[in-house]
Design an enzyme around this catalytic site. Structure first.
Site, mmCIF file in Angstrom:
data_model
loop_
_atom_site.group_PDB
_atom_site.id
_atom_site.type_symbol
_atom_site.label_atom_id
_atom_site.label_comp_id
_atom_site.label_asym_id
_atom_site.label_seq_id
_atom_site.Cartn_x
_atom_site.Cartn_y
_atom_site.Cartn_z
ATOM 1 N N ILE A 133 -13.081 1.048 7.730
ATOM 2 C CA ILE A 133 -11.313 1.616 7.493
ATOM 3 C C ILE A 133 -10.457 1.059 6.042
ATOM 4 O O ILE A 133 -10.765 -0.581 6.186
ATOM 5 C CB ILE A 133 -10.507 2.267 8.263
ATOM 6 C CG1 ILE A 133 -11.122 3.158 9.603
ATOM 7 C CG2 ILE A 133 -8.752 3.006 7.685
ATOM 8 C CD1 ILE A 133 -11.560 3.884 8.997
ATOM 9 N N LYS A 134 -10.876 1.523 5.313
ATOM 10 C CA LYS A 134 -9.821 0.208 3.806
ATOM 11 C C LYS A 134 -8.506 1.100 4.037
ATOM 12 O O LYS A 134 -7.785 2.055 4.064
ATOM 13 C CB LYS A 134 -10.106 1.729 2.637
ATOM 14 C CG LYS A 134 -11.372 1.381 1.921
ATOM 15 C CD LYS A 134 -12.098 2.080 0.541
ATOM 16 C CE LYS A 134 -11.512 1.418 -0.524
ATOM 17 N NZ LYS A 134 -11.743 1.743 -2.024
ATOM 18 N N ILE A 135 -7.632 -0.476 4.250
ATOM 19 C CA ILE A 135 -6.439 -0.044 3.754
ATOM 20 C C ILE A 135 -5.727 -1.113 2.140
ATOM 21 O O ILE A 135 -6.368 -2.162 2.095
ATOM 22 C CB ILE A 135 -6.415 -0.896 4.779
ATOM 23 C CG1 ILE A 135 -6.340 0.013 6.389
ATOM 24 C CG2 ILE A 135 -3.877 -1.163 4.957
ATOM 25 C CD1 ILE A 135 -5.579 -0.861 7.104
#
Length: 279
Positions: A133-135
């Site tokens: 998951i890209k944050i």
């Protein structure tokens, strides 16, 4: 490239790429080791193909918001890509390759709690061990990154430009591992990358150098910063603090070199080691 210690992650995804078998060929014959996605990539994919029209029509009947429809469509693509990359993930140096990234909404970049909430939702929705998951690496998102790691979510920290922020991101990763360990959970199945952007730095700095008559330095700033980031990576993940975690199965948070295009890309791969690198 992989034999030289580099992992190429593709900065593109759409259904024709996967359904035609082209992505499978890229994995098997060209050595592609992962995929990056973001909302802009999906916007291009959806708007340039009719492959999504049926799903969008059906989801519209459910009365969903535009963003909810987008994420339902995106999650399905990410699941398909993750399944294609699963053999790469399973045939791995632990924590290395075979990952597919899905990004939280950029509208949440300054909201810690909502970023963490959506990261959890996307992680559960995709339900694949090789998803990240890209944050974004904003100041408000640092606590979300730490907590997500503590909860066992693979994280791709994106949009990093400065050494100070990269150090803070690495600290969030290490602290998240320590939190997870303290809570009695294993840390040997977690993976993370820190996405350090390259060409965008020179895009900003080069005009300033030209104004000051320093044309010979154009195109050099980003690579100089990347070298410093990689040196910092070495110090952080060879430290006694991280060695204790590594002895329990933790893997370093690898540097992922983003926005490396054209001539700079060819020079860059000769100068910096320690991927993954993506063109």
């Amino acid at each position: 490239m992989h034999e030289l210690g580099q992992s190429i992650w593709l900065d593109f995804i759409d259904r024709p790429l996967m359904n035609s078998g082209q992505l499978q060929r890229l994995i098997e014959k060209d050595g592609i080791r992962g995929i990056i996605s973001n909302p802009a990539i999906f916007e291009k994919a959806i708007s340039s193909s009719q492959d999504y029209d049926g799903d969008i029509r059906e989801l519209t009947k459910e009365g969903l918001s535009n963003e909810a429809i987008f994420y339902r469509v995106a999650v399905a693509d990410i699941q398909q890509a993750a399944d294609l990359f699963l053999p790469v993930y399973e045939d791995k140096v632990s924590g290395a390759d075979g990952f597919v990234s899905l990004e939280v909404s950029p509208r949440l970049a300054l909201d810690t709690d909502k970023t963490l909430e959506q990261a959890r939702e996307l992680w559960q929705a995709v339900n694949r061990p090789n998803v990240m998951i890209k944050i974004p690496g904003t100041q408000p998102c640092l606590p979300a990154i730490r907590q997500a790691i503590a909860e066992g979510i693979n994280i791709n920290v994106t949009l990093l430009f400065s050494l100070d922020r990269y150090a803070a991101v690495a600290e969030a990763y290490i602290a998240g591992l320590e939190d997870r360990l303290a809570a009695g959970h294993p840390i040997d199945q977690l993976a993370s990358v820190a996405s350090f952007f390259i060409s965008r730095i020179d895009t900003l700095v080069d005009p300033v150098l030209a104004e000051r008559g320093l044309n010979e330095l154009k195109g050099e700033t980003a690579i100089a910063l990347a070298k410093q980031a990689y040196a910092l990576y070495g110090r952080l993940f060879e430290s006694e603090r991280f060695r204790k975690l590594a002895s329990l199965g933790a893997t370093p948070q690898r540097l992922l070199w983003e926005s490396t295009g054209g001539e700079r890309s060819r020079f860059f791969t000769r100068q910096i080691r320690g991927g993954p690198h993506r063109p």
